[in-house]
Design a protein around this motif. Structure first.
Motif, mmCIF file in Angstrom:
data_model
loop_
_atom_site.group_PDB
_atom_site.id
_atom_site.type_symbol
_atom_site.label_atom_id
_atom_site.label_comp_id
_atom_site.label_asym_id
_atom_site.label_seq_id
_atom_site.Cartn_x
_atom_site.Cartn_y
_atom_site.Cartn_z
ATOM 1 N N ASN A 36 4.297 10.093 -2.215
ATOM 2 C CA ASN A 36 3.979 10.107 -3.653
ATOM 3 C C ASN A 36 2.480 9.893 -3.880
ATOM 4 O O ASN A 36 1.896 10.481 -4.802
ATOM 5 N N ASN A 37 1.865 9.068 -3.046
ATOM 6 C CA ASN A 37 0.457 8.714 -3.257
ATOM 7 C C ASN A 37 -0.524 9.728 -2.671
ATOM 8 O O ASN A 37 -1.735 9.610 -2.896
ATOM 9 N N VAL A 38 -0.008 10.705 -1.918
ATOM 10 C CA VAL A 38 -0.895 11.675 -1.267
ATOM 11 C C VAL A 38 -1.722 12.441 -2.290
ATOM 12 O O VAL A 38 -2.940 12.597 -2.150
ATOM 13 N N LEU A 39 -1.066 12.914 -3.368
ATOM 14 C CA LEU A 39 -1.788 13.695 -4.370
ATOM 15 C C LEU A 39 -2.778 12.855 -5.172
ATOM 16 O O LEU A 39 -3.699 13.387 -5.775
ATOM 17 N N ILE A 40 -2.578 11.538 -5.195
ATOM 18 C CA ILE A 40 -3.488 10.663 -5.948
ATOM 19 C C ILE A 40 -4.765 10.399 -5.154
ATOM 20 O O ILE A 40 -5.871 10.407 -5.713
ATOM 21 N N VAL A 41 -4.614 10.170 -3.858
ATOM 22 C CA VAL A 41 -5.776 9.814 -3.032
ATOM 23 C C VAL A 41 -6.490 11.030 -2.462
ATOM 24 O O VAL A 41 -7.632 10.916 -2.003
ATOM 25 N N SER A 42 -5.832 12.204 -2.482
ATOM 26 C CA SER A 42 -6.480 13.399 -1.930
ATOM 27 C C SER A 42 -7.581 13.883 -2.853
ATOM 28 O O SER A 42 -7.463 13.803 -4.080
#
Length: 267
Positions: A102-108
């Motif tokens: 879930n957090n991949v798109l936020i930190v990318s």
């Protein structure tokens, strides 16, 4: 202790000044009748009138609002469903894995996300325009909603659901009458944050927008490349003020929701 707190406050003020000074500089010269950002001559609303008398720009404003509202609504529904799914996962390792995805798109980086969506839409044969922008905005907004809703679910006592089951409520009634009312502040917070991200996004939108369709952020960038025009300042000021209103609305709703649940708990 007091000295450390004072230095911390001074540091915070300096950071905010550095962050907001360019924005206030831009807003200040949006009222300059001189047409430049060097010498302020007279106060005027000329550039704001120019913005509101531009038919193409008004269409772009409508496009931006439609995309933002649709993406925020759809991502809120998907985000609530995703948060509930993660909440009900029993295994800790599986739950952490889902949160990581879930957090991949936020930190990318936005550039990587935008380029990835561009390649995906090209391979899938999806024409760049309204649909591609909407899908990409939904994709990067869903993780934000999940992060807003999940803490409210974790705050909820399991005894509330147990009591509802004991009183004869089925799973749907527990969801609609117990869980959703409790996490309403988180849902509104996720919606407003998704709306704000969609309105302000440039990097991802720049990659996936096509000919004949544009959003405000992309339009501001395109006009800025053509040369200095204070209509850009006026347009940027309006967008900034609208974003501030959304954030204030989010905080007001969150505080009211927290107060209501606090009073309900004391009763």
């Amino acid at each position: 202790m007091k000295r450390n707190r004072t230095w911390g406050q001074i540091y915070l003020v300096i950071v905010f000044v550095i962050l907001y000074m360019p924005i206030f500089y831009l807003m200040y010269y949006s009222f300059n009748s001189g047409g430049t950002m060097h010498h302020f001559q007279q106060f005027t609303f000329e550039w704001y009138k120019e913005v509101f008398h531009d038919p193409r720009l008004l269409i772009i404003v409508i496009n931006t609002l439609v995309v933002a509202l649709l993406s925020a609504t759809i991502s809120t529904i998907l985000g609530v469903a995703g948060a509930l799914s993660i909440y009900y996962v029993k295994r800790r390792r599986a739950k952490n894995l889902l949160l990581t995805f879930n957090n991949v798109l936020i930190v990318s980086p936005d550039v990587i996300i935008g380029a990835s969506f561009l390649i995906l839409f090209t391979i899938a044969g999806i024409k760049l325009g309204f649909i591609s922008v909407l899908l990409s905005h939904i994709a990067f907004s869903v993780p934000i909603v999940v992060l807003m809703v999940l803490p409210k679910l974790q705050e909820m006592s399991p005894t509330l659901m147990d009591a509802a089951h004991d009183l004869g409520a089925n799973q749907w009634q527990v969801l609609t009458r117990v869980i959703l009312p409790f996490i309403t502040p988180g849902i509104f917070a996720g919606f407003f944050m998704a709306l704000t991200y969609s309105l302000d996004d440039f990097a991802v939108t720049f990659f996936v927008t096509g000919n004949g369709f544009s959003t405000l952020s992309v339009e501001i960038y395109s006009r800025a490349r053509q040369g200095i025009s204070l209509s850009i300042n006026a347009l940027s000021t309006l967008l900034f003020l609208f974003t501030i209103l959304l954030i204030v609305g989010y905080y007001v709703i969150s505080q009211k929701g927290g107060r209501l649940y606090g009073e309900g708990g004391r009763r």
